[in-house]
Design an enzyme around this catalytic site. Structure first.
Site, PDB file in Angstrom:
ATOM      1  N   SER A   8       0.787  -1.224   0.000  1.00 43.09           N
ATOM      2  CA  SER A   8       0.000   0.000   0.000  1.00 43.09           C
ATOM      3  C   SER A   8       0.830   1.291   0.000  1.00 43.09           C
ATOM      4  CB  SER A   8      -0.948  -0.083   1.195  1.00 43.09           C
ATOM      5  OG  SER A   8      -1.856   0.964   1.225  1.00 43.09           O
TER       6      SER A   8
ATOM      7  N   ASP B  59      -2.889   6.371  -3.110  1.00 41.37           N
ATOM      8  CA  ASP B  59      -1.740   5.738  -2.456  1.00 41.37           C
ATOM      9  C   ASP B  59      -1.156   4.699  -3.428  1.00 41.37           C
ATOM     10  OD1 ASP B  59      -3.565   3.681  -2.258  1.00 41.37           O
ATOM     11  OD2 ASP B  59      -3.002   3.110  -0.227  1.00 41.37           O
TER      12      ASP B  59
ATOM     13  N   ASP C   2      -1.181   1.535  -3.967  1.00 42.59           N
ATOM     14  CA  ASP C   2      -1.978   0.476  -4.615  1.00 42.59           C
ATOM     15  C   ASP C   2      -3.379   0.982  -4.972  1.00 42.59           C
ATOM     16  OD1 ASP C   2      -2.756   0.631  -1.942  1.00 42.59           O
ATOM     17  OD2 ASP C   2      -3.235  -1.501  -1.797  1.00 42.59           O
TER      18      ASP C   2
ATOM     19  N   GLU D  58     -12.348   6.026   6.138  1.00 43.96           N
ATOM     20  CA  GLU D  58     -11.365   6.411   7.133  1.00 43.96           C
ATOM     21  C   GLU D  58     -10.882   7.801   6.737  1.00 43.96           C
ATOM     22  OE1 GLU D  58      -9.278   2.527   8.810  1.00 43.96           O
ATOM     23  OE2 GLU D  58      -8.608   2.991   6.795  1.00 43.96           O
ATOM     24  N   ALA D  59     -10.427   8.563   7.730  1.00 50.34           N
ATOM     25  CA  ALA D  59      -9.967   9.921   7.433  1.00 50.34           C
ATOM     26  C   ALA D  59      -8.851   9.904   6.396  1.00 50.34           C
ATOM     27  CB  ALA D  59      -9.488  10.592   8.715  1.00 50.34           C
ATOM     28  N   ASN D  60      -8.053   8.811   6.383  1.00 51.75           N
ATOM     29  CA  ASN D  60      -6.927   8.719   5.449  1.00 51.75           C
ATOM     30  C   ASN D  60      -7.346   8.536   3.993  1.00 51.75           C
ATOM     31  OD1 ASN D  60      -7.571   5.974   5.149  1.00 51.75           O
ATOM     32  ND2 ASN D  60      -6.104   5.339   6.720  1.00 51.75           N
TER      33      ASN D  60
ATOM     34  N   GLY E 183      -1.100  -1.245  13.200  1.00 51.94           N
ATOM     35  CA  GLY E 183      -1.221  -2.635  12.772  1.00 51.94           C
ATOM     36  C   GLY E 183      -0.387  -2.905  11.526  1.00 51.94           C
ATOM     37  N   THR E 184       0.352  -1.914  11.058  1.00 53.49           N
ATOM     38  CA  THR E 184       1.139  -2.109   9.840  1.00 53.49           C
ATOM     39  C   THR E 184       2.602  -1.716  10.005  1.00 53.49           C
ATOM     40  OG1 THR E 184       0.687   0.117   9.030  1.00 53.49           O
ATOM     41  CG2 THR E 184      -0.871  -1.567   8.386  1.00 53.49           C
TER      42      THR E 184
ATOM     43  N   ARG F 118       0.756   5.090  17.314  1.00 56.16           N
ATOM     44  CA  ARG F 118       0.289   6.350  16.722  1.00 56.16           C
ATOM     45  C   ARG F 118      -0.439   7.192  17.773  1.00 56.16           C
ATOM     46  NH1 ARG F 118       1.705   5.251  11.734  1.00 56.16           N
ATOM     47  NH2 ARG F 118       1.047   3.326  10.747  1.00 56.16           N
TER      48      ARG F 118
END
Ligand code: 16G
Ligand code: ZN
Length: 546
Positions: A65, A287, A289, A383-385, A515-516, A521
């Site tokens: 990603s 992003d 991908d 998601e905000a992202n 988680g990545t 955070r």
């Protein structure tokens, strides 16, 4: 199933020992050089999943990603296009960790899985696999395919390089569509472009009334969006793709892309803004991908303004609410928005207080949001992202179709709204957040409403916010509750955070383990930029010192 001797030879070719893997927010994600073992076992696991689901095709995407070029990862996609059923994550992890121990441990674990899950290893089944543009992709694909060979009755369709949502889409279509329809990229483009064509007809445009700049993060979204938009005259001379250097491995996500723009709240490299303000100018970033997108523009004062996942969720909520009202469906249809703790406080307020739409909060990760969204007739999740989509219940689609069949005599406004609702069920990739389809859907809403990016932004004002990353010795100590909004451990840390938050205006802060990535955070928002930055830094210090 393959005989032990041959399987062992494949195992030895691809697996290494001594690493402990854990299943992250969206599958396994690590530095590419330690992923071979987990790719091999994911091949085995995807095979088991297909056999377990009566031979339906299971999808596998090799990608990391928005992460740096040296990373890679893998996610498993269910036959309908969702993320792997959560109860199977533990099987995936266990198989990888047994393989990392020894062949004997792997073989025993595999045998147990086959037995406890009652899997018929002789039946046929299928795997659809694709990868993003990373250099490590071909090598990891080889390890994956070796794993699938554990079951010689499985067919593998290797799609080469795709965006993640293309793979989700094609996996779902493979299971849904008859044999004689070719499941390829063309099917994907046709699906969304044909819905887009209806939008241009309805709005009566011949040329896109926007100046669209796309930052493709030097990932696979670049060539794919060009392949898509170049098929329609309406986009001619209306868009430009920057950071489209997808074959330059080192450039992937570097100083560009949705994550860079969202985190740094500034323009990516390669996107410049003109001297004079142009109300029709709209920029977006994918992003690596292309399953995320954020939009942005520079206001008349030249200030950078982000239109992130929250802004997209609220745009869709407002738009669908209007269409439901004007088509007389609002009483029969339940619409809701699903967000995570990262959603800006102002967006939730706007949805609940101004629009009166119900809002749910879940843990981070598409699997959580999607699960909650499908409970609504129109479930909007972002998601905000910038990762998100809209899902429509089959009850809603049936209702639309029957109304469209019988309502042609009703008011033109009501009929037009029904038509638009129906087009959007096809314009949006419902299997997963999709930068390409989300981009078209946002442009379509703006076209229909005749809004500029600035008008969209003016619906509500974001609270200033800051997201920082803190590296700690052991991130697994950070355990959360209440959809990640509060910490359960380390003990007392939440009380200390609460005490800090109470010193700022309109403030909120939370802490969760990534988680990545191997980090924790910290998110903070408050009434002013200075306060948000200060609060994030103070909470970050607490985390560092605990
Ligand atoms: C993954 C998730 C994304 C989430 C992110 C959080 C999917 C398909 N992707 O990229 O939704 O926002 O992880 O990362 O679920 P973090 O756990 O490192 O904060
Ligand atoms: Zn992504």
């Amino acid at each position: 199933m393959l005989d032990g001797e041959t399987l062992k030879a494949l195992y030895e070719k691809h697996c290494k020992h001594g690493f402990k893997y854990s299943y992250g927010t969206a599958g396994f994600r690590y530095k590419a050089d330690i992923l071979d073992t987990v790719m091999f076992t994911t091949g085995v696991l995807a095979g088991l999943r297909s056999l377990h689901l009566s031979g339906q095709t299971v999808g596998v995407m090799i990608t990391a990603s928005h992460n740096p070029p040296e990373d890679n990862g893998v996610k498993i996609v269910e036959p309908r296009g969702e993320m792997l059923e959560q109860s199977w994550e533990k099987h995936a992890t266990q198989l990888a960790n047994c393989a990392s121990e020894s062949y004997a441990s792997f073989a025993t674990n595999l045998e147990e899985l086959v037995k406890t899950l009652k899997i018929d290893t002789n039946r046929s089944g299928g795997i659809a696999v694709a990868r993003d543009s990373r250099e490590s992709g071909p090598r990891l694909l080889e390890a994956f395919e070796a794993g699938v060979q554990a079951f010689p009755t499985l067919r593998i369709r290797d799609y080469g390089i795709l965006t993640t949502p293309q793979l989700h889409f094609l996996t779902s279509k493979t299971n849904e569509f008859p044999q004689n329809v070719e499941k390829d990229e063309k099917l994907y483009y046709n699906e969304f472009l044909s819905a887009w064509d209806e939008i241009t007809t309805i709005s009566g445009i011949e040329a896109l009334p926007f100046e669209l700049k796309i930052d493709a993060a030097n990932g696979i979204g670049g060539p794919k969006i060009s392949a898509m938009l170049s098929q329609r005259q309406v986009f001619k001379n209306a868009y430009e793709v920057s950071n489209a250097d997808w074959q330059n491995y080192a450039a992937l996500n570097y100083c560009c892309g949705a994550d860079f723009v969202k985190t740094n709240q500034k323009l990516p490299h390669g996107i410049a803004v003109g001297e004079t303000f142009n109300a029709r100018r709209i920029n977006c970033s994918f992003d690596g991908d292309a399953d995320r997108i954020v939009f942005y523009y520079n206001d008349p004062q030249g200030q950078f303004k982000l239109l992130d996942g929250d802004k997209m969720a609220t745009l869709f909520a407002k738009f669908f609410q209007q269409l439901l009202r004007s088509s007389g469906l609002q009483k029969d249809v339940e619409m809701g928005v699903v967000q995570t703790a990262y959603a800006n406080g102002s967006s939730a307020n706007y949805l609940e207080q101004v629009l009166g739409v119900s809002v749910k909060c879940t843990s981070t990760g598409v699997k959580h949001l999607h699960h909650e969204a499908v409970k609504f007739d129109i479930g909007i999740y972002f998601e905000a992202n910038g990762h998100g989509t809209v899902v429509f219940s089959s009850k809603f689609v049936e209702l639309l179709n029957s109304k469209l069949a019988t309502d042609s005599q009703s008011s033109p406004e009501s009929y037009n709204s029904l038509k638009l609702l129906s087009v959007f069920t096809r314009l949006i990739n419902q299997t997963v957040g999709d930068a390409l389809s989300d981009m078209l859907a946002v442009l379509a809403v703006l076209l229909v409403l005749q809004w500029t990016p600035q008008k969209w932004d003016e619906e509500y004002t974001d609270l200033p916010n800051r997201l920082i990353k803190v590296v700690v010795p052991d991130r697994t100590l950070f355990k959360t509750t209440n959809a990640e909004r509060q910490l359960e451990s380390p003990a007392n840390l939440q009380q200390e955070i609460d005490a800090l938050v109470s010193k700022y205006d309109n403030a909120r802060s939370f802490v969760r383990a990534s988680g990545t990535e191997d980090a924790v955070r910290v998110y903070a928002e408050a009434a002013s930029r200075e306060q948000a930055d200060e609060l994030a830094a103070m909470v970050g210090k607490l985390v560092e010192n605990c």
